[in-house]
Design a protein around this motif. Structure first.
Motif, short mmCIF file in Angstrom:
data_model
loop_
_atom_site.label_atom_id
_atom_site.label_comp_id
_atom_site.label_asym_id
_atom_site.label_seq_id
_atom_site.Cartn_x
_atom_site.Cartn_y
_atom_site.Cartn_z
N LYS A 1 0.84 -1.20 0.00
CA LYS A 1 0.00 0.00 0.00
C LYS A 1 0.87 1.25 0.00
CE LYS A 1 -4.18 -1.89 2.03
NZ LYS A 1 -5.12 -1.88 3.16
N GLY A 2 1.98 1.22 0.74
CA GLY A 2 2.91 2.35 0.74
C GLY A 2 3.52 2.57 -0.62
N GLU A 3 3.93 1.49 -1.29
CA GLU A 3 4.49 1.61 -2.64
C GLU A 3 3.45 2.18 -3.60
OE1 GLU A 3 5.97 -2.14 -3.98
OE2 GLU A 3 7.31 -2.37 -2.28
N PHE A 4 2.21 1.72 -3.49
CA PHE A 4 1.14 2.20 -4.36
C PHE A 4 0.94 3.71 -4.18
CE2 PHE A 4 -3.31 3.28 -5.07
CZ PHE A 4 -3.52 2.81 -6.36
N ASN A 5 0.96 4.17 -2.93
CA ASN A 5 0.75 5.60 -2.66
C ASN A 5 1.91 6.47 -3.12
OD1 ASN A 5 -1.80 5.19 -1.54
ND2 ASN A 5 -0.95 4.75 0.46
N GLU A 6 3.09 5.89 -3.31
CA GLU A 6 4.26 6.66 -3.76
C GLU A 6 4.40 6.67 -5.29
OE1 GLU A 6 7.63 4.96 -1.79
OE2 GLU A 6 7.09 5.84 0.14
N ARG A 7 3.55 5.95 -5.99
CA ARG A 7 3.65 5.91 -7.45
C ARG A 7 3.46 7.28 -8.06
NH1 ARG A 7 0.10 0.67 -9.37
NH2 ARG A 7 1.37 -0.88 -8.32
N THR A 8 4.16 7.51 -9.15
CA THR A 8 3.96 8.73 -9.92
C THR A 8 3.38 8.34 -11.28
OG1 THR A 8 6.22 8.64 -10.78
CG2 THR A 8 5.85 9.96 -8.81
N TYR A 9 2.55 9.17 -11.82
CA TYR A 9 1.88 8.89 -13.08
C TYR A 9 2.36 9.88 -14.14
CZ TYR A 9 -1.06 6.08 -10.08
OH TYR A 9 -1.50 5.15 -9.18
N PHE A 10 2.33 9.46 -15.37
CA PHE A 10 2.75 10.33 -16.46
C PHE A 10 1.80 10.13 -17.64
CE2 PHE A 10 4.68 6.30 -17.39
CZ PHE A 10 4.64 6.19 -18.77
N VAL A 11 1.82 11.10 -18.53
CA VAL A 11 1.05 11.02 -19.76
C VAL A 11 2.06 11.00 -20.89
CG1 VAL A 11 -0.62 12.17 -21.25
CG2 VAL A 11 -0.89 12.25 -18.76
N GLU A 12 2.00 9.97 -21.71
CA GLU A 12 2.93 9.85 -22.82
C GLU A 12 2.53 10.82 -23.92
OE1 GLU A 12 4.87 6.35 -25.60
OE2 GLU A 12 3.16 5.91 -24.33
N ARG A 13 3.50 11.59 -24.38
CA ARG A 13 3.24 12.54 -25.46
C ARG A 13 3.17 11.80 -26.79
NH1 ARG A 13 7.69 16.87 -25.16
NH2 ARG A 13 8.85 15.03 -24.53
N LYS A 14 2.32 12.26 -27.67
CA LYS A 14 2.19 11.68 -28.99
C LYS A 14 3.37 12.09 -29.85
CE LYS A 14 -1.95 10.77 -31.52
NZ LYS A 14 -3.23 11.27 -32.00
N ASN A 15 3.94 11.16 -30.58
CA ASN A 15 5.05 11.45 -31.48
C ASN A 15 4.49 11.88 -32.82
OD1 ASN A 15 7.37 11.61 -32.91
ND2 ASN A 15 8.01 9.51 -32.61
N ASN A 16 4.71 13.13 -33.18
CA ASN A 16 4.17 13.68 -34.44
C ASN A 16 5.18 13.61 -35.57
OD1 ASN A 16 1.69 14.30 -33.31
ND2 ASN A 16 2.42 16.27 -32.58
N GLY A 17 6.22 12.84 -35.40
CA GLY A 17 7.25 12.87 -36.41
C GLY A 17 7.46 11.62 -37.08
#
Length: 57
Positions: free
Chosen positions: A41-57
């Protein structure tokens, strides 16, 4: 509800509410948060989330 009727606010009593169960992916499979031990539960609460950027190239 039609276009001429105002929206109604819905209010629930505590007796009508249901708990929301959180599931998460751990080591390749899904498990409910409620089954985690204190350390997990401690590990779960320390998680960080990110949003992957779309590659337009």
């Amino acid at each position: 509800m039609t276009a001429n009727q105002p929206a109604r606010e819905i209010t629930l009593t505590n007796a009508e509410r249901h708990p929301c169960e959180i599931w998460t992916r751990v080591m390749g499979y899904h498990r409910p948060y409620s089954s985690f031990n204190v350390g997990k539960k401690g590990e779960f609460n320390e998680r960080t989330y990110f949003v992957e950027r779309k590659n337009n190239g």
